[in-house]
Design a protein around this motif. Structure first.
Motif, mmCIF file in Angstrom:
data_model
loop_
_atom_site.group_PDB
_atom_site.id
_atom_site.type_symbol
_atom_site.label_atom_id
_atom_site.label_comp_id
_atom_site.label_asym_id
_atom_site.label_seq_id
_atom_site.Cartn_x
_atom_site.Cartn_y
_atom_site.Cartn_z
ATOM 1 N N GLN A 1 -13.923 -3.073 0.569
ATOM 2 C CA GLN A 1 -14.124 -4.136 -0.425
ATOM 3 C C GLN A 1 -12.879 -5.020 -0.522
ATOM 4 O OE1 GLN A 1 -15.310 -2.589 -4.283
ATOM 5 N NE2 GLN A 1 -15.349 -4.654 -5.169
ATOM 6 N N LEU A 2 -11.725 -4.390 -0.569
ATOM 7 C CA LEU A 2 -10.464 -5.130 -0.636
ATOM 8 C C LEU A 2 -10.275 -5.988 0.616
ATOM 9 C CD1 LEU A 2 -7.728 -5.776 -1.934
ATOM 10 C CD2 LEU A 2 -6.842 -3.645 -0.916
ATOM 11 N N TRP A 3 -10.522 -5.389 1.767
ATOM 12 C CA TRP A 3 -10.309 -6.103 3.024
ATOM 13 C C TRP A 3 -11.228 -7.318 3.139
ATOM 14 C CZ3 TRP A 3 -6.600 -7.132 5.909
ATOM 15 C CH2 TRP A 3 -6.809 -7.783 7.134
ATOM 16 N N GLN A 4 -12.491 -7.150 2.754
ATOM 17 C CA GLN A 4 -13.429 -8.280 2.851
ATOM 18 C C GLN A 4 -12.994 -9.421 1.948
ATOM 19 O OE1 GLN A 4 -17.309 -6.501 2.357
ATOM 20 N NE2 GLN A 4 -17.386 -5.889 4.507
ATOM 21 N N TYR A 5 -12.510 -9.079 0.759
ATOM 22 C CA TYR A 5 -11.991 -10.116 -0.139
ATOM 23 C C TYR A 5 -10.799 -10.835 0.501
ATOM 24 C CZ TYR A 5 -8.996 -12.190 -3.602
ATOM 25 O OH TYR A 5 -8.156 -13.057 -4.246
ATOM 26 N N LEU A 6 -9.867 -10.080 1.064
ATOM 27 C CA LEU A 6 -8.655 -10.691 1.619
ATOM 28 C C LEU A 6 -8.984 -11.597 2.806
ATOM 29 C CD1 LEU A 6 -6.334 -7.577 1.306
ATOM 30 C CD2 LEU A 6 -6.111 -9.708 -0.004
ATOM 31 N N GLU A 7 -9.923 -11.184 3.638
ATOM 32 C CA GLU A 7 -10.345 -12.036 4.759
ATOM 33 C C GLU A 7 -10.955 -13.338 4.259
ATOM 34 O OE1 GLU A 7 -12.956 -9.523 7.223
ATOM 35 O OE2 GLU A 7 -11.532 -9.956 8.838
ATOM 36 N N ASP B 1 -4.059 -0.764 5.548
ATOM 37 C CA ASP B 1 -4.289 0.468 6.311
ATOM 38 C C ASP B 1 -3.339 1.584 5.884
ATOM 39 O OD1 ASP B 1 -6.409 -0.556 7.703
ATOM 40 O OD2 ASP B 1 -5.305 -0.914 9.558
ATOM 41 N N GLU B 2 -2.125 1.228 5.494
ATOM 42 C CA GLU B 2 -1.148 2.250 5.101
ATOM 43 C C GLU B 2 -1.197 2.570 3.608
ATOM 44 O OE1 GLU B 2 2.756 1.248 6.511
ATOM 45 O OE2 GLU B 2 2.102 1.183 8.609
ATOM 46 N N SER B 3 -2.102 1.907 2.891
ATOM 47 C CA SER B 3 -2.101 2.039 1.424
ATOM 48 C C SER B 3 -2.635 3.363 0.924
ATOM 49 C CB SER B 3 -2.958 0.929 0.812
ATOM 50 O OG SER B 3 -4.332 1.130 1.162
ATOM 51 N N GLY B 4 -3.454 4.036 1.729
ATOM 52 C CA GLY B 4 -4.091 5.261 1.268
ATOM 53 C C GLY B 4 -5.322 5.015 0.407
ATOM 54 N N PHE C 1 -0.829 -1.353 -5.870
ATOM 55 C CA PHE C 1 -0.622 -2.776 -5.559
ATOM 56 C C PHE C 1 0.829 -3.035 -5.177
ATOM 57 C CE2 PHE C 1 -4.635 -2.685 -7.659
ATOM 58 C CZ PHE C 1 -5.366 -3.658 -6.997
ATOM 59 N N ARG C 2 1.735 -2.325 -5.832
ATOM 60 C CA ARG C 2 3.156 -2.448 -5.509
ATOM 61 C C ARG C 2 3.393 -2.046 -4.049
ATOM 62 N NH1 ARG C 2 7.562 -3.322 -8.526
ATOM 63 N NH2 ARG C 2 6.461 -3.371 -10.494
ATOM 64 N N LYS C 3 2.768 -0.945 -3.661
ATOM 65 C CA LYS C 3 2.938 -0.440 -2.298
ATOM 66 C C LYS C 3 2.381 -1.418 -1.258
ATOM 67 C CE LYS C 3 1.802 3.661 0.428
ATOM 68 N NZ LYS C 3 1.076 4.934 0.451
ATOM 69 N N ILE C 4 1.180 -1.926 -1.509
ATOM 70 C CA ILE C 4 0.542 -2.832 -0.547
ATOM 71 C C ILE C 4 1.367 -4.101 -0.384
ATOM 72 C CG2 ILE C 4 -1.453 -4.371 -0.166
ATOM 73 C CD1 ILE C 4 -3.180 -2.256 -1.548
ATOM 74 N N VAL C 5 1.764 -4.687 -1.493
ATOM 75 C CA VAL C 5 2.433 -5.989 -1.423
ATOM 76 C C VAL C 5 3.854 -5.835 -0.868
ATOM 77 C CG1 VAL C 5 3.127 -8.024 -2.763
ATOM 78 C CG2 VAL C 5 0.894 -6.976 -3.146
#
Ligand code: HEM
Length: 126
Positions: free
Chosen positions: A109-115, A98-101, A16-20
């Motif tokens: 699942q994460l992407w659908q939530y964020l959208e 996309d860069e999170s690995g 989460f640190r990396k993504i944010v």
């Protein structure tokens, strides 16, 4: 089925640190998003988004310990969030995810939530 929380399955806090951090690196250079942030220092906003997402996905409850109930729509009311702002937010987040690995099926699942969440944060249609 995987008995772990989503938070644990994707690698916990470092993920989460990396993504944010990646997301806010985009915000810092984005001419739509950057002017919306009231503070010169984006660090505290980065901390709040990271702690919120960690809590949402089953990690520690530090966000609510510090900030109370999320009430995210209310907290975004001071900022005009129309289609342009939503798209800019999702563009920056797309790079970060996309860069999170993070592997499938978690990434989707994460992407659908964020959208969905970005759509629900809109308070302007221009
Ligand atoms: C706060 C913009 C979507 C989560 C903020 C702030 C801005 C902002 C300007 C204030 C910065 C600060 O905390 O000091 C936007 C824009 C969005 C968007 C333009 C476009 C759709 C989202 C989404 C989420 C989110 C989808 C969650 C999935 C948060 C959180 C805070 C925050 C947790 C801090 C709330 C607090 O505790 O005060 N956002 N946001 N935002 N945003 Fe967003």
């Amino acid at each position: 089925p995987d008995p772990r929380t989503f938070y644990e399955a994707v690698g916990g806090e470092p993920t989460f640190r990396k993504i944010v951090a990646r997301f806010y690196a985009e915000v810092a250079d984005d001419e739509v998003l950057r002017p919306l942030y009231p503070e010169e220092d984006l660090g505290p906003a980065e901390d709040r988004l990271r702690l919120f997402l960690m809590q949402y996905w089953g990690g520690p409850h530090t966000y609510s310990d510090q900030r109370g109930h999320p009430r995210l729509r209310m907290r975004h009311a001071p900022f005009k969030i129309g289609p342009i702002e939503r798209d800019a937010w999702l563009r920056a987040m797309r790079i970060a995810v996309d860069e999170s690995g993070i592997e499938e099926p978690y990434r989707t699942q994460l992407w659908q939530y964020l959208e969905m969440a970005a759509q629900s944060m809109m308070n302007s249609w221009v």
